[in-house]
Design a protein around this motif. Structure first.
Motif, PDB file in Angstrom:
ATOM      1  N   ARG A   1       5.859  -7.799 -20.045  1.00 38.62           N
ATOM      2  CA  ARG A   1       6.695  -8.282 -18.950  1.00 38.62           C
ATOM      3  C   ARG A   1       6.345  -7.588 -17.634  1.00 38.62           C
ATOM      4  NH1 ARG A   1      12.151  -7.663 -21.038  1.00 38.62           N
ATOM      5  NH2 ARG A   1      11.471  -9.207 -22.546  1.00 38.62           N
ATOM      6  N   VAL A   2       6.010  -6.301 -17.725  1.00 40.25           N
ATOM      7  CA  VAL A   2       5.706  -5.510 -16.531  1.00 40.25           C
ATOM      8  C   VAL A   2       4.282  -5.767 -16.028  1.00 40.25           C
ATOM      9  CG1 VAL A   2       5.349  -3.114 -15.733  1.00 40.25           C
ATOM     10  CG2 VAL A   2       7.385  -3.704 -17.083  1.00 40.25           C
ATOM     11  N   LEU A   3       3.393  -6.186 -16.919  1.00 42.74           N
ATOM     12  CA  LEU A   3       1.977  -6.331 -16.575  1.00 42.74           C
ATOM     13  C   LEU A   3       1.715  -7.142 -15.311  1.00 42.74           C
ATOM     14  CD1 LEU A   3      -0.963  -5.767 -17.302  1.00 42.74           C
ATOM     15  CD2 LEU A   3      -0.892  -7.770 -18.823  1.00 42.74           C
ATOM     16  N   PRO A   4       2.331  -8.321 -15.099  1.00 37.21           N
ATOM     17  CA  PRO A   4       2.058  -9.062 -13.860  1.00 37.21           C
ATOM     18  C   PRO A   4       2.407  -8.287 -12.588  1.00 37.21           C
ATOM     19  CG  PRO A   4       3.126 -10.481 -15.467  1.00 37.21           C
ATOM     20  CD  PRO A   4       3.213  -9.088 -16.011  1.00 37.21           C
ATOM     21  N   VAL A   5       3.442  -7.473 -12.645  1.00 36.37           N
ATOM     22  CA  VAL A   5       3.788  -6.650 -11.483  1.00 36.37           C
ATOM     23  C   VAL A   5       2.680  -5.639 -11.228  1.00 36.37           C
ATOM     24  CG1 VAL A   5       5.518  -5.141 -10.436  1.00 36.37           C
ATOM     25  CG2 VAL A   5       6.224  -6.904 -12.076  1.00 36.37           C
ATOM     26  N   ALA A   6       2.224  -4.975 -12.286  1.00 34.98           N
ATOM     27  CA  ALA A   6       1.160  -3.981 -12.139  1.00 34.98           C
ATOM     28  C   ALA A   6      -0.121  -4.618 -11.602  1.00 34.98           C
ATOM     29  CB  ALA A   6       0.896  -3.310 -13.486  1.00 34.98           C
ATOM     30  N   GLU A   7      -0.498  -5.758 -12.148  1.00 39.42           N
ATOM     31  CA  GLU A   7      -1.737  -6.413 -11.721  1.00 39.42           C
ATOM     32  C   GLU A   7      -1.655  -6.872 -10.275  1.00 39.42           C
ATOM     33  OE1 GLU A   7      -3.471  -8.205 -15.907  1.00 39.42           O
ATOM     34  OE2 GLU A   7      -2.093  -9.447 -14.737  1.00 39.42           O
ATOM     35  N   THR A   8      -0.517  -7.427  -9.894  1.00 42.18           N
ATOM     36  CA  THR A   8      -0.354  -7.908  -8.515  1.00 42.18           C
ATOM     37  C   THR A   8      -0.352  -6.742  -7.536  1.00 42.18           C
ATOM     38  OG1 THR A   8       0.967  -9.748  -9.356  1.00 42.18           O
ATOM     39  CG2 THR A   8       1.069  -9.325  -6.999  1.00 42.18           C
ATOM     40  N   LEU A   9       0.334  -5.666  -7.890  1.00 41.65           N
ATOM     41  CA  LEU A   9       0.391  -4.509  -6.995  1.00 41.65           C
ATOM     42  C   LEU A   9      -0.988  -3.858  -6.862  1.00 41.65           C
ATOM     43  CD1 LEU A   9       2.322  -2.875  -5.244  1.00 41.65           C
ATOM     44  CD2 LEU A   9       2.775  -1.404  -7.228  1.00 41.65           C
ATOM     45  N   ARG A  10      -1.724  -3.746  -7.957  1.00 39.51           N
ATOM     46  CA  ARG A  10      -3.095  -3.214  -7.891  1.00 39.51           C
ATOM     47  C   ARG A  10      -3.946  -4.041  -6.938  1.00 39.51           C
ATOM     48  NH1 ARG A  10      -2.941  -2.847 -13.779  1.00 39.51           N
ATOM     49  NH2 ARG A  10      -2.757  -0.654 -14.413  1.00 39.51           N
ATOM     50  N   ALA A  11      -3.854  -5.360  -7.065  1.00 35.68           N
ATOM     51  CA  ALA A  11      -4.670  -6.252  -6.241  1.00 35.68           C
ATOM     52  C   ALA A  11      -4.346  -6.123  -4.753  1.00 35.68           C
ATOM     53  CB  ALA A  11      -4.474  -7.704  -6.691  1.00 35.68           C
ATOM     54  N   LYS A  12      -3.118  -5.701  -4.459  1.00 39.64           N
ATOM     55  CA  LYS A  12      -2.684  -5.559  -3.070  1.00 39.64           C
ATOM     56  C   LYS A  12      -2.825  -4.128  -2.551  1.00 39.64           C
ATOM     57  CE  LYS A  12      -1.102  -9.739  -1.978  1.00 39.64           C
ATOM     58  NZ  LYS A  12      -1.404 -10.462  -0.708  1.00 39.64           N
ATOM     59  N   GLY A  13      -3.441  -3.262  -3.347  1.00 41.54           N
ATOM     60  CA  GLY A  13      -3.686  -1.902  -2.883  1.00 41.54           C
ATOM     61  C   GLY A  13      -2.560  -0.923  -3.141  1.00 41.54           C
TER      62      GLY A  13
ATOM     63  N   ARG B   1       0.804  -1.225   0.000  1.00 39.29           N
ATOM     64  CA  ARG B   1       0.000   0.000   0.000  1.00 39.29           C
ATOM     65  C   ARG B   1       0.841   1.281   0.000  1.00 39.29           C
ATOM     66  NH1 ARG B   1      -5.363  -0.725   0.693  1.00 39.29           N
ATOM     67  NH2 ARG B   1      -6.058  -2.837   1.226  1.00 39.29           N
ATOM     68  N   THR B   2       2.104   1.155   0.360  1.00 32.47           N
ATOM     69  CA  THR B   2       2.991   2.322   0.301  1.00 32.47           C
ATOM     70  C   THR B   2       4.030   2.175  -0.811  1.00 32.47           C
ATOM     71  OG1 THR B   2       4.530   1.420   1.957  1.00 32.47           O
ATOM     72  CG2 THR B   2       2.676   2.752   2.764  1.00 32.47           C
TER      73      THR B   2
ATOM     74  N   ALA C   1       6.700  -9.602  -8.725  1.00 32.95           N
ATOM     75  CA  ALA C   1       5.312 -10.036  -8.644  1.00 32.95           C
ATOM     76  C   ALA C   1       5.132 -11.099  -7.572  1.00 32.95           C
ATOM     77  CB  ALA C   1       4.841 -10.548 -10.006  1.00 32.95           C
ATOM     78  N   SER C   2       6.064 -12.029  -7.499  1.00 33.14           N
ATOM     79  CA  SER C   2       5.990 -13.084  -6.490  1.00 33.14           C
ATOM     80  C   SER C   2       6.124 -12.520  -5.076  1.00 33.14           C
ATOM     81  CB  SER C   2       7.088 -14.106  -6.749  1.00 33.14           C
ATOM     82  OG  SER C   2       7.095 -15.116  -5.755  1.00 33.14           O
ATOM     83  N   LEU C   3       7.055 -11.588  -4.895  1.00 35.68           N
ATOM     84  CA  LEU C   3       7.248 -10.958  -3.584  1.00 35.68           C
ATOM     85  C   LEU C   3       5.992 -10.239  -3.131  1.00 35.68           C
ATOM     86  CD1 LEU C   3       9.003 -10.022  -1.205  1.00 35.68           C
ATOM     87  CD2 LEU C   3       9.825  -8.161  -2.665  1.00 35.68           C
ATOM     88  N   ILE C   4       5.405  -9.435  -4.033  1.00 31.92           N
ATOM     89  CA  ILE C   4       4.225  -8.656  -3.681  1.00 31.92           C
ATOM     90  C   ILE C   4       3.039  -9.595  -3.383  1.00 31.92           C
ATOM     91  CG2 ILE C   4       2.538  -6.981  -4.552  1.00 31.92           C
ATOM     92  CD1 ILE C   4       4.928  -5.878  -6.287  1.00 31.92           C
ATOM     93  N   ALA C   5       2.899 -10.623  -4.162  1.00 29.90           N
ATOM     94  CA  ALA C   5       1.795 -11.567  -3.960  1.00 29.90           C
ATOM     95  C   ALA C   5       1.841 -12.206  -2.579  1.00 29.90           C
ATOM     96  CB  ALA C   5       1.814 -12.640  -5.042  1.00 29.90           C
ATOM     97  N   GLY C   6       3.024 -12.373  -2.038  1.00 30.17           N
ATOM     98  CA  GLY C   6       3.193 -13.034  -0.747  1.00 30.17           C
ATOM     99  C   GLY C   6       3.076 -12.111   0.453  1.00 30.17           C
ATOM    100  N   LEU C   7       2.899 -10.814   0.217  1.00 31.61           N
ATOM    101  CA  LEU C   7       2.831  -9.856   1.327  1.00 31.61           C
ATOM    102  C   LEU C   7       1.413  -9.727   1.873  1.00 31.61           C
ATOM    103  CD1 LEU C   7       5.169  -7.062  -0.076  1.00 31.61           C
ATOM    104  CD2 LEU C   7       5.689  -8.739   1.724  1.00 31.61           C
TER     105      LEU C   7
END
Length: 204
Positions: free
Chosen positions: A45-57, A9-10, A198-204
């Protein structure tokens, strides 16, 4: 320096210049004969990072190179840019235009910044809006590694943002230039691949 993302979120995914005029087949650079398969591959290539970060706020921040128009709509173009990109002209990278916008695949951006030089911090409201949003951590991607990405990363470091470069989420017009710049940036920022982020963010 080790990469660090502790709170989605930050955290902001700071996308440098992945816009239509740079990447789209109908954009200014393609019309000028300046294309690169390495650069064209970045949005996917960047899209999964964007999607995962959006999903996590988290936040998607798009810094979009802009050619500010003057009289009769003729853009102000720095001499060094005009020398290396003589095809640039009226209507290219214009404020509010389709060409200036983030590519469709990565939309929507939560924050958009008109970028007038290499660094997204130079004479823009970027730092102000990041602080207002509570963003203290940046994942930086985009083009070009040795230009907009490097300049922005160094400025973020000077402003005490925790900064990580997505090593395969940025590209230059030459592979050697890209790799040399990544090596230089390790003194001021962490690095990880898009898949790792993406993997790191998904696990937070």
């Amino acid at each position: 320096m080790q990469p660090a993302v502790s709170n989605p979120r930050t955290t902001g995914l700071l996308i440098i210049d992945l816009t239509n005029d740079f990447l789209h087949p109908d954009g200014a650079y393609a019309r000028g004969g300046q294309t690169s398969p390495e650069i064209a591959a970045l949005p996917e290539r960047v899209l999964p990072v964007a999607e995962t970060l959006r999903a996590k706020g988290g936040w998607i921040v798009s810094a979009e190179f802009t050619l500010v128009p003057g009289k009769r709509g003729e853009p102000f173009i720095s001499p060094h840019l005009k020398a290396i990109r003589p095809f640039l002209g009226k209507g290219d990278f214009a404020p509010g235009s389709w060409g200036q916008e983030l590519v469709e695949m990565l939309k929507p951006a939560d924050i958009r910044i008109e970028k007038v030089a290499y660094s997204a911090f130079y004479m823009t409201r970027l730092e102000w809006v990041l602080r207002k949003a509570g963003i203290d951590t940046l994942l930086v991607c985009g083009i070009v590694t040795n230009g907009g990405v490097a300049s922005t990363v160094r400025d973020a470091h000077m402003r005490d943002f925790t900064t990580t470069v997505l090593s395969d989420g940025c590209a230059a017009f030459g592979r050697d230039t890209h790799e040399t710049t990544l090596a230089d940036l390790r003194t001021v920022a962490g690095q990880m691949t898009c898949a790792e982020a993406a993997s790191l963010i998904a696990g937070l």
